[in-house]
Motif scaffolding. Structure first.
Motif, PDB file in Angstrom:
ATOM      1  N   THR A 120      33.946  33.581  89.263  1.00 24.61           N
ATOM      2  CA  THR A 120      32.662  33.942  89.854  1.00 24.61           C
ATOM      3  C   THR A 120      32.912  35.041  90.876  1.00 24.61           C
ATOM      4  O   THR A 120      33.284  34.778  92.012  1.00 24.61           O
ATOM      5  CB  THR A 120      32.017  32.726  90.553  1.00 24.61           C
ATOM      6  N   PRO A 121      32.715  36.284  90.449  1.00 27.90           N
ATOM      7  CA  PRO A 121      33.099  37.427  91.276  1.00 27.90           C
ATOM      8  C   PRO A 121      32.361  37.520  92.604  1.00 27.90           C
ATOM      9  O   PRO A 121      32.846  38.166  93.525  1.00 27.90           O
ATOM     10  CB  PRO A 121      32.754  38.623  90.385  1.00 27.90           C
ATOM     11  N   SER A 122      31.212  36.874  92.694  1.00 29.90           N
ATOM     12  CA  SER A 122      30.466  37.018  93.938  1.00 29.90           C
ATOM     13  C   SER A 122      30.971  36.057  95.012  1.00 29.90           C
ATOM     14  O   SER A 122      30.563  36.127  96.156  1.00 29.90           O
ATOM     15  CB  SER A 122      28.979  36.784  93.692  1.00 29.90           C
ATOM     16  N   ALA A 123      31.889  35.140  94.622  1.00 29.65           N
ATOM     17  CA  ALA A 123      32.377  34.178  95.599  1.00 29.65           C
ATOM     18  C   ALA A 123      33.335  34.846  96.580  1.00 29.65           C
ATOM     19  O   ALA A 123      34.008  35.820  96.253  1.00 29.65           O
ATOM     20  CB  ALA A 123      33.085  33.037  94.888  1.00 29.65           C
ATOM     21  N   LEU A 124      33.369  34.289  97.766  1.00 33.88           N
ATOM     22  CA  LEU A 124      34.289  34.754  98.788  1.00 33.88           C
ATOM     23  C   LEU A 124      35.678  34.233  98.427  1.00 33.88           C
ATOM     24  O   LEU A 124      35.878  33.029  98.286  1.00 33.88           O
ATOM     25  CB  LEU A 124      33.836  34.153 100.113  1.00 33.88           C
ATOM     26  N   THR A 125      36.650  35.122  98.273  1.00 35.80           N
ATOM     27  CA  THR A 125      38.001  34.653  98.005  1.00 35.80           C
ATOM     28  C   THR A 125      38.884  34.922  99.209  1.00 35.80           C
ATOM     29  O   THR A 125      38.778  35.956  99.849  1.00 35.80           O
ATOM     30  CB  THR A 125      38.623  35.355  96.784  1.00 35.80           C
ATOM     31  N   VAL A 126      39.732  33.960  99.495  1.00 40.74           N
ATOM     32  CA  VAL A 126      40.677  34.113 100.593  1.00 40.74           C
ATOM     33  C   VAL A 126      42.074  33.923 100.031  1.00 40.74           C
ATOM     34  O   VAL A 126      42.355  32.900  99.414  1.00 40.74           O
ATOM     35  CB  VAL A 126      40.417  33.066 101.691  1.00 40.74           C
ATOM     36  N   ARG A 127      42.902  34.922 100.234  1.00 45.02           N
ATOM     37  CA  ARG A 127      44.294  34.765  99.823  1.00 45.02           C
ATOM     38  C   ARG A 127      45.180  34.840 101.044  1.00 45.02           C
ATOM     39  O   ARG A 127      45.094  35.772 101.834  1.00 45.02           O
ATOM     40  CB  ARG A 127      44.698  35.845  98.819  1.00 45.02           C
ATOM     41  N   ILE A 128      46.003  33.826 101.169  1.00 48.42           N
ATOM     42  CA  ILE A 128      46.763  33.644 102.394  1.00 48.42           C
ATOM     43  C   ILE A 128      48.248  33.844 102.152  1.00 48.42           C
ATOM     44  O   ILE A 128      48.843  33.177 101.312  1.00 48.42           O
ATOM     45  CB  ILE A 128      46.510  32.236 102.963  1.00 48.42           C
ATOM     46  N   GLY A 129      48.831  34.747 102.921  1.00 47.05           N
ATOM     47  CA  GLY A 129      50.280  34.923 102.897  1.00 47.05           C
ATOM     48  C   GLY A 129      50.839  35.119 101.506  1.00 47.05           C
ATOM     49  O   GLY A 129      50.451  36.035 100.788  1.00 47.05           O
ATOM     50  N   ALA A 130      51.739  34.235 101.130  1.00 49.75           N
ATOM     51  CA  ALA A 130      52.463  34.392  99.878  1.00 49.75           C
ATOM     52  C   ALA A 130      51.565  34.294  98.655  1.00 49.75           C
ATOM     53  O   ALA A 130      52.000  34.567  97.536  1.00 49.75           O
ATOM     54  CB  ALA A 130      53.584  33.354  99.801  1.00 49.75           C
ATOM     55  N   GLU A 131      50.323  33.912  98.837  1.00 50.66           N
ATOM     56  CA  GLU A 131      49.403  33.892  97.694  1.00 50.66           C
ATOM     57  C   GLU A 131      49.082  35.297  97.215  1.00 50.66           C
ATOM     58  O   GLU A 131      48.591  35.492  96.104  1.00 50.66           O
ATOM     59  CB  GLU A 131      48.093  33.182  98.073  1.00 50.66           C
ATOM     60  N   ASN A 132      49.325  36.282  98.083  1.00 50.09           N
ATOM     61  CA  ASN A 132      49.042  37.667  97.719  1.00 50.09           C
ATOM     62  C   ASN A 132      50.171  38.274  96.900  1.00 50.09           C
ATOM     63  O   ASN A 132      51.335  37.931  97.073  1.00 50.09           O
ATOM     64  CB  ASN A 132      48.887  38.523  98.980  1.00 50.09           C
ATOM     65  N   PRO A 133      49.804  39.219  96.037  1.00 49.78           N
ATOM     66  CA  PRO A 133      50.851  40.026  95.434  1.00 49.78           C
ATOM     67  C   PRO A 133      51.281  41.081  96.449  1.00 49.78           C
ATOM     68  O   PRO A 133      50.505  41.434  97.336  1.00 49.78           O
ATOM     69  CB  PRO A 133      50.137  40.688  94.253  1.00 49.78           C
ATOM     70  N   TYR A 134      52.482  41.582  96.332  1.00 47.81           N
ATOM     71  CA  TYR A 134      53.013  42.650  97.212  1.00 47.81           C
ATOM     72  C   TYR A 134      53.136  42.253  98.678  1.00 47.81           C
ATOM     73  O   TYR A 134      54.217  42.082  99.185  1.00 47.81           O
ATOM     74  CB  TYR A 134      52.174  43.920  97.111  1.00 47.81           C
ATOM     75  N   LEU A 135      52.027  42.148  99.359  1.00 49.22           N
ATOM     76  CA  LEU A 135      52.118  41.912 100.797  1.00 49.22           C
ATOM     77  C   LEU A 135      52.083  40.425 101.090  1.00 49.22           C
ATOM     78  O   LEU A 135      51.024  39.852 101.356  1.00 49.22           O
ATOM     79  CB  LEU A 135      50.974  42.617 101.524  1.00 49.22           C
ATOM     80  N   ARG A 136      53.225  39.808 101.103  1.00 52.66           N
ATOM     81  CA  ARG A 136      53.279  38.362 101.243  1.00 52.66           C
ATOM     82  C   ARG A 136      52.985  37.880 102.652  1.00 52.66           C
ATOM     83  O   ARG A 136      52.774  36.711 102.883  1.00 52.66           O
ATOM     84  CB  ARG A 136      54.664  37.856 100.807  1.00 52.66           C
ATOM     85  N   GLY A 137      53.005  38.756 103.593  1.00 57.22           N
ATOM     86  CA  GLY A 137      52.831  38.317 104.971  1.00 57.22           C
ATOM     87  C   GLY A 137      51.434  38.529 105.518  1.00 57.22           C
ATOM     88  O   GLY A 137      51.211  38.392 106.716  1.00 57.22           O
ATOM     89  N   THR A 138      50.486  38.875 104.663  1.00 57.90           N
ATOM     90  CA  THR A 138      49.136  39.156 105.143  1.00 57.90           C
ATOM     91  C   THR A 138      48.124  38.267 104.446  1.00 57.90           C
ATOM     92  O   THR A 138      48.425  37.638 103.440  1.00 57.90           O
ATOM     93  CB  THR A 138      48.754  40.616 104.865  1.00 57.90           C
ATOM     94  N   SER A 139      46.934  38.229 105.000  1.00 55.80           N
ATOM     95  CA  SER A 139      45.852  37.515 104.333  1.00 55.80           C
ATOM     96  C   SER A 139      44.761  38.493 103.952  1.00 55.80           C
ATOM     97  O   SER A 139      44.542  39.500 104.625  1.00 55.80           O
ATOM     98  CB  SER A 139      45.275  36.436 105.247  1.00 55.80           C
ATOM     99  N   VAL A 140      44.080  38.189 102.874  1.00 54.85           N
ATOM    100  CA  VAL A 140      42.989  39.037 102.405  1.00 54.85           C
ATOM    101  C   VAL A 140      41.750  38.186 102.198  1.00 54.85           C
ATOM    102  O   VAL A 140      41.806  37.163 101.524  1.00 54.85           O
ATOM    103  CB  VAL A 140      43.358  39.736 101.079  1.00 54.85           C
ATOM    104  N   VAL A 141      40.671  38.600 102.825  1.00 56.63           N
ATOM    105  CA  VAL A 141      39.377  37.950 102.599  1.00 56.63           C
ATOM    106  C   VAL A 141      38.514  38.953 101.868  1.00 56.63           C
ATOM    107  O   VAL A 141      38.250  40.043 102.384  1.00 56.63           O
ATOM    108  CB  VAL A 141      38.706  37.560 103.928  1.00 56.63           C
ATOM    109  N   ALA A 142      38.091  38.615 100.658  1.00 60.67           N
ATOM    110  CA  ALA A 142      37.372  39.600  99.851  1.00 60.67           C
ATOM    111  C   ALA A 142      36.236  38.952  99.094  1.00 60.67           C
ATOM    112  O   ALA A 142      36.172  37.732  98.934  1.00 60.67           O
ATOM    113  CB  ALA A 142      38.323  40.276  98.874  1.00 60.67           C
ATOM    114  N   THR A 143      35.351  39.774  98.616  1.00 60.01           N
ATOM    115  CA  THR A 143      34.252  39.289  97.791  1.00 60.01           C
ATOM    116  C   THR A 143      33.734  40.439  96.948  1.00 60.01           C
ATOM    117  O   THR A 143      33.980  41.609  97.259  1.00 60.01           O
ATOM    118  CB  THR A 143      33.108  38.716  98.650  1.00 60.01           C
ATOM    119  N   GLY A 144      33.044  40.099  95.862  1.00 58.20           N
ATOM    120  CA  GLY A 144      32.388  41.140  95.093  1.00 58.20           C
ATOM    121  C   GLY A 144      31.086  41.515  95.777  1.00 58.20           C
ATOM    122  O   GLY A 144      30.568  40.768  96.597  1.00 58.20           O
ATOM    123  N   TYR A 145      30.594  42.686  95.470  1.00 58.08           N
ATOM    124  CA  TYR A 145      29.259  43.012  95.941  1.00 58.08           C
ATOM    125  C   TYR A 145      28.477  43.665  94.808  1.00 58.08           C
ATOM    126  O   TYR A 145      29.035  44.022  93.780  1.00 58.08           O
ATOM    127  CB  TYR A 145      29.301  43.905  97.183  1.00 58.08           C
TER     128      TYR A 145
END
Lengths: 336, 336
Positions: free
Chosen positions: B270-295
């Motif tokens: 469901t692209p419109s949902a807010l996704t949160v990826r924390i630390g190692a859940e991310n590709p490449y940047l394992r030390g950061t978090s990403v909060v994203a959503t579709g618009y």
DNA sequence: GTCTAGCACTCTGTGTTCCCGAGTGCCAAG
DNA sequence: CTTGGCACTCGGGAACACAGAGTGCTAGAC
């Protein structure tokens, strides 16, 4: 006051400090550059240079470091712009040649420059006002709105959605389009305001409200977008360097179009010349240096590009790269 | 295993650590949040939480710090998205409403988001393939070159200079333009390839070489530009935070479209949902978090936006800001 | 007059030691 | 299960000494 040997010492200090990032002492200097004199003599020269303000020592009994004034003398009199290698030139050429449109040219240019110099590269979009109108397009979106598109000879495209004061049918829009193009095609953008001034009178009265709205948007586009758009690349290169003013300030400046504009801004009256601003010579960011130049073919300077870095940068190499990239991008733009 | 009080302790640890950036100890915890139990009890709970891997201590005899797993549990079960204040909502609305074109909408959005969250904001340009063709324009530059301009209903404008295989006069170009527009107007971009497949056959034989060239450029534009363009803002906000992976890597990632794309990338269906990826859940940047959503409006998701920051971020507030901005920008785009 | 060698002096940066205090784990009692 | 008590562990800051690089100065050599 400053004889040749003292100048040689200053040059050596700048070169060593740039490459090692450590204050350079008299002994190391006398060894590494074959100055044919003893450290003691070098020390005397250093004392003189310090007296004149070209170098300074971070604390008593540390080596010397160039001051802004020292870098200035180095750039003006002691160094030569270092040309790129043939391989580098070929790489630039082929990389820029692959660009598909103006956006692409600018993006590739800024990345290329960042990579070549290992600094932050900054490129201003070609200025609207110095280019000429290639085409004006009006695209009906619905009966009260049109999209206004302006295409210039530099390949730049400006677009705006225009809300019309009244319903206008397609035929009338076609008519307006024809009149506008007839009037503006090939004209320099700076002359557009005069050209459109009496345009409404040449139209049927029922066309005038819509025309007025469109023209006002056109003029607005010319004024507002003047030369605002600037992009940068290579921020990652800031990570290593240490700035007098703090990393945060530099990053903030990079995202402020106005500040960037002022930093790139020309000083001399010959816009195509390479300008170097060192440390406190800059507005806003007093702890950085900017190497910039205009680009565009000959008489027709379009905009500016350059790099920003710590005052402790390799000026000859950086200047060579900036100059070369400016030349190539000028070529590319002239050809298209 | 984890009773309510243990969860409350975890929540308190996350909240305290986020606001103070210091490992939080049992005593301070018991005081500041009225847990109604003694530090000793809290210590027991902490031992259990550590056992389960939700928290960790930087070294023996320091306070506890949440792990990625701990933040994950906090985001999923212990926190609520914090809505923006009325004043903030009004500010967003008026700031975005002032945008004059698509570029401007995106630029304003990314800056706004960076300012609201005090993190790095990332916005992907609306995807071409999901929008529809509003207009195709062919502008003659000289007798062998034309500029090809594609305008979509989202206000996006794509331009390419096309080198024609032969000299083509204006009348023929006008004809081609008319045919192309008749064929494509209002069509979804994803259906363009099929639509143009048999187009050459419907043209006079002498038009075909030029048409083929133009169509190939059109298709190329659709494929290449697919959804590549991503912009960011707020890099200055990185200056304060400390990243596990080093500042340089983060800045490099921000300038790599591909990496950025993967970081924003949707996970759920469901692209419109807010996704949160924390630390190692991310590709490449394992030390950061990403909060994203579709618009984009409802069924018609256009692209994604979000923010990137240290794992130690205020998730409820960030999530609120991202969600709110996505909604407003969707509205703006739907209206235009 | 200019360069050089020698020497005493002045710093910074580094390594060592010491100690305080925050925080923990464990245990026994409530 | 919770709580108070207690011994233990480390990190980080302060105090200190010290080696080394670099300087300025002076007296002698060319």
């Amino acid at each position: 006051m400053l004889d040749d040997r003292k100048l040689a010492v200053l040059r050596a200090i700048v070169e060593d400090y740039v490459s090692t990032n450590e204050p350079v002492g008299s002994k190391a200097l006398a060894e590494r550059h074959n100055l044919k004199v003893s450290p003691a003599t070098v020390r005397n020269d250093m004392a003189a240079l310090e007296e004149e303000g070209y170098i300074t020592q971070p604390h008593t009994s540390a080596g010397r470091v160039p001051t802004d004034k020292g870098y200035r003398l180095f750039v003006d009199r002691l160094s030569q712009v270092k040309p790129l290698s043939a391989a580098e030139r070929r790489a630039i050429e082929s990389f820029l040649a692959g660009a598909v449109d103006l956006d692409d040219v600018v993006t590739r240019t800024v990345r290329l420059l960042a990579q070549l110099t290992r600094q932050v590269a900054v490129v201003q979009y070609p200025t609207l006002t110095r280019s000429t109108v290639r085409h004006v397009e009006l695209v009906p979106l619905n009966d009260r709105r049109i999209m206004f598109v302006l295409i210039t000879n530099t390949g730049r495209v400006e677009q705006r959605v225009v809300e019309l004061p009244e319903v206008v049918d397609e035929a009338r829009i076609a008519h307006l389009r024809a009149v506008l193009n007839a009037c503006l095609d090939g004209c320099g953008l700076s002359s557009v305001p005069e050209l459109v001034a009496d345009l409404p009178e040449r139209l049927a009265p029922e066309d005038r409200p819509a025309a007025a709205t469109i023209l006002s948007v056109l003029l607005e586009t010319l004024v507002e977008r003047h030369d605002e758009k600037i992009v940068f690349a290579g921020a990652a290169n800031l990570a290593g360097a240490d700035f007098a003013t703090g990393l945060r300030d530099v990053l903030e400046a990079l995202e402020e179009q106005v500040v960037l504009m002022r930093l790139l801004g020309e000083t001399s009256d010959t816009p195509s010349a390479l300008t170097v601003r060192i440390g406190a010579e800059n507005p806003y960011l007093r702890g950085t240096s900017v190497v910039a130049t205009g680009y565009g073919s000959g008489d027709n300077q379009l905009a500016r590009l350059g790099v920003l870095g710590p005052t402790r940068m390799d000026y000859p190499v950086t200047m060579g790269a900036v100059r070369a990239v400016a030349r190539y991008v000028s070529q590319i733009l002239a050809a298209s």
